[in-house]
Design an enzyme around this catalytic site. Sequence first.
Site, PDB file in Angstrom:
ATOM      1  N   GLU A   1      30.714  45.835  44.274  1.00 54.88           N
ATOM      2  CA  GLU A   1      29.719  46.905  44.102  1.00 54.88           C
ATOM      3  C   GLU A   1      28.758  47.062  45.283  1.00 54.88           C
ATOM      4  OE1 GLU A   1      27.887  46.078  40.330  1.00 54.88           O
ATOM      5  OE2 GLU A   1      29.776  46.199  39.249  1.00 54.88           O
TER       6      GLU A   1
ATOM      7  N   ASN B   1      35.812  45.245  45.047  1.00 47.95           N
ATOM      8  CA  ASN B   1      35.769  45.698  43.658  1.00 47.95           C
ATOM      9  C   ASN B   1      34.550  46.603  43.423  1.00 47.95           C
ATOM     10  OD1 ASN B   1      36.913  45.333  40.917  1.00 47.95           O
ATOM     11  ND2 ASN B   1      34.956  44.333  40.445  1.00 47.95           N
TER      12      ASN B   1
ATOM     13  N   HIS C   1      35.377  51.824  34.360  1.00 48.30           N
ATOM     14  CA  HIS C   1      34.485  51.951  33.200  1.00 48.30           C
ATOM     15  C   HIS C   1      34.321  53.444  32.945  1.00 48.30           C
ATOM     16  CE1 HIS C   1      33.359  47.749  33.117  1.00 48.30           C
ATOM     17  NE2 HIS C   1      32.949  47.781  34.380  1.00 48.30           N
TER      18      HIS C   1
ATOM     19  N   GLU D   1      38.262  46.351  35.202  1.00 39.44           N
ATOM     20  CA  GLU D   1      37.282  46.130  34.120  1.00 39.44           C
ATOM     21  C   GLU D   1      37.344  47.263  33.099  1.00 39.44           C
ATOM     22  OE1 GLU D   1      33.358  45.376  35.681  1.00 39.44           O
ATOM     23  OE2 GLU D   1      34.124  44.173  37.346  1.00 39.44           O
TER      24      GLU D   1
ATOM     25  N   ASP E   1      37.253  49.960  30.331  1.00 40.05           N
ATOM     26  CA  ASP E   1      36.787  50.239  28.974  1.00 40.05           C
ATOM     27  C   ASP E   1      36.423  51.724  28.928  1.00 40.05           C
ATOM     28  OD1 ASP E   1      34.341  50.081  30.395  1.00 40.05           O
ATOM     29  OD2 ASP E   1      33.728  48.221  29.423  1.00 40.05           O
TER      30      ASP E   1
END
Length: 450
Positions: A149, A189, A226, A255, A257
């Site tokens: 990030e 990432n 996400h 990750e 979701d």
Amino acid sequence: MAVAVSSVAVASSAHADLTGPPGTSLKAAAERSGRYFGAAMGGDRLNDQGFLTIANREFDMMTAVNEMKPDATEPNRGQFDFRAGDAIYNWATQHGMRVRGHTLAWHAQQPRFWGSLSGGALRTAMIDHINGVMSHYRGKLYAWDVVNEAFAENGSRRQSNLQATGNDWIEAAFRAARAADPSVKLCYNDYNIENWTYAKTQGVYNMIRDFKSRGVPIDCVGLQTHFTGGSSLPSNFPTTLSSFAALGVDVALTEADVTNASATQYAGLTQACANVPRCVGITTWGIRDSDSWRGSENPLLFDRNSNPKPAYTSVLNALNAASTSVPGTSTPPSTPVSTPPSIPPVSGSPGACTATYRLTNSWGGGFQGEVTVANNGSSTLHGWTVRLTLAGGQTIANVWNGVATGTSGTVSVRNADYNGSLGANASTSFGFLVNGSTTTAPGGLTCTSS
Ligand code: G3I
């Protein structure tokens, strides 16, 4: 306190076979195309039988939610604590899973002592952290999220104490990571890099392109995926994945979701990965809605009673319908391979070898060097040993493409199993990482052949 990780070997992925029967679990369906299907788990889930049962049945890759982050692994300077990370690593590998390391350098969840450092001192602390953590897990992990990030939404670098150490902090982290563990994939990432036309996606893309053009070591890009109400699956997601992959890196959804676990969006993100050969796998950030950091949005594939949701079926079907397999994972052809010719006997005395040193990288607390071993004779060598003497205060932390005896003073490095044979005029090299306050070149280099 450092605790040794178990010696369980890292599980390898199964051979891809797109013609095989459909998989009846997420991992079986993913493995048909040489991919993995992963989840994230916190250490508290090691006592949660409901979680462990699904993890064991459905997943073949694991990420620690918080336990391998900088604040967890180096709470005080030079005092590493791998107990929580190792507990997850050990459970996962004992159940046939591989492990993604998350993460080494990030603006969040930093050790408290990083907060009182800046400039060169913080840069050194970051490199020391990478060396310390990666040495512990050397040879054991599938990939590391080396940097997490680091971009802002407008596509420029995110402001942080790490960014303030200089714009080259990300490549410094990747170079140190490669030296510390040459066997693990090194990933960048980030989140909100799924939409190809978004400024942040372009910022990250340009950095990866720059790294590849300059030889900065990087192997993969993790797209966190996400999807919230405000940023749902973009129609150009396949373009994003194939564009990153075209730079020569693996891509992974790290990750995932999705708000209310939209089956359509889960199917779409899975199809996007399954259609890009270098999209190597998908990880969801938790397993059941009760595991999620966005629990009130019920964004995962299993409900609070451990039942699979409609999104689960949509992912399973999309994995089973994969149109591409990951390069290098296809079932080998059944045609017999001819036996390689045997190595002819050495005639005459072996040729002489020479060893030449060069500095390849350095930072506050150490440096990385490379020695080229050349066969200057007219006959093939079948082994070599280089001796070199380190300056006072220097200690070798890691050697690759060679086997070292000793870590300080005079050290000898012999060939690895795979690079001892050197034809006439051929050369090879080995690399090493040194901790110490100077970059004084090693002296007294000699090379002995056999
Ligand atoms: O362990 C303490 C506990 O002792 C204390 O009582 C409690 C009070 O707030 O906090 C607990 O720590 C929390 C920790 O999770 C463990 O539950 C932290 O406050 C909380 O900030 C931390 O959140 C984690 C978050 O990263 C931090 O940025 C989430 O669990 C974790 O899922 C999340 O993971 C990130 C990825 O690393 C990067 N991408 C986004 C993703 C989701 O935010």
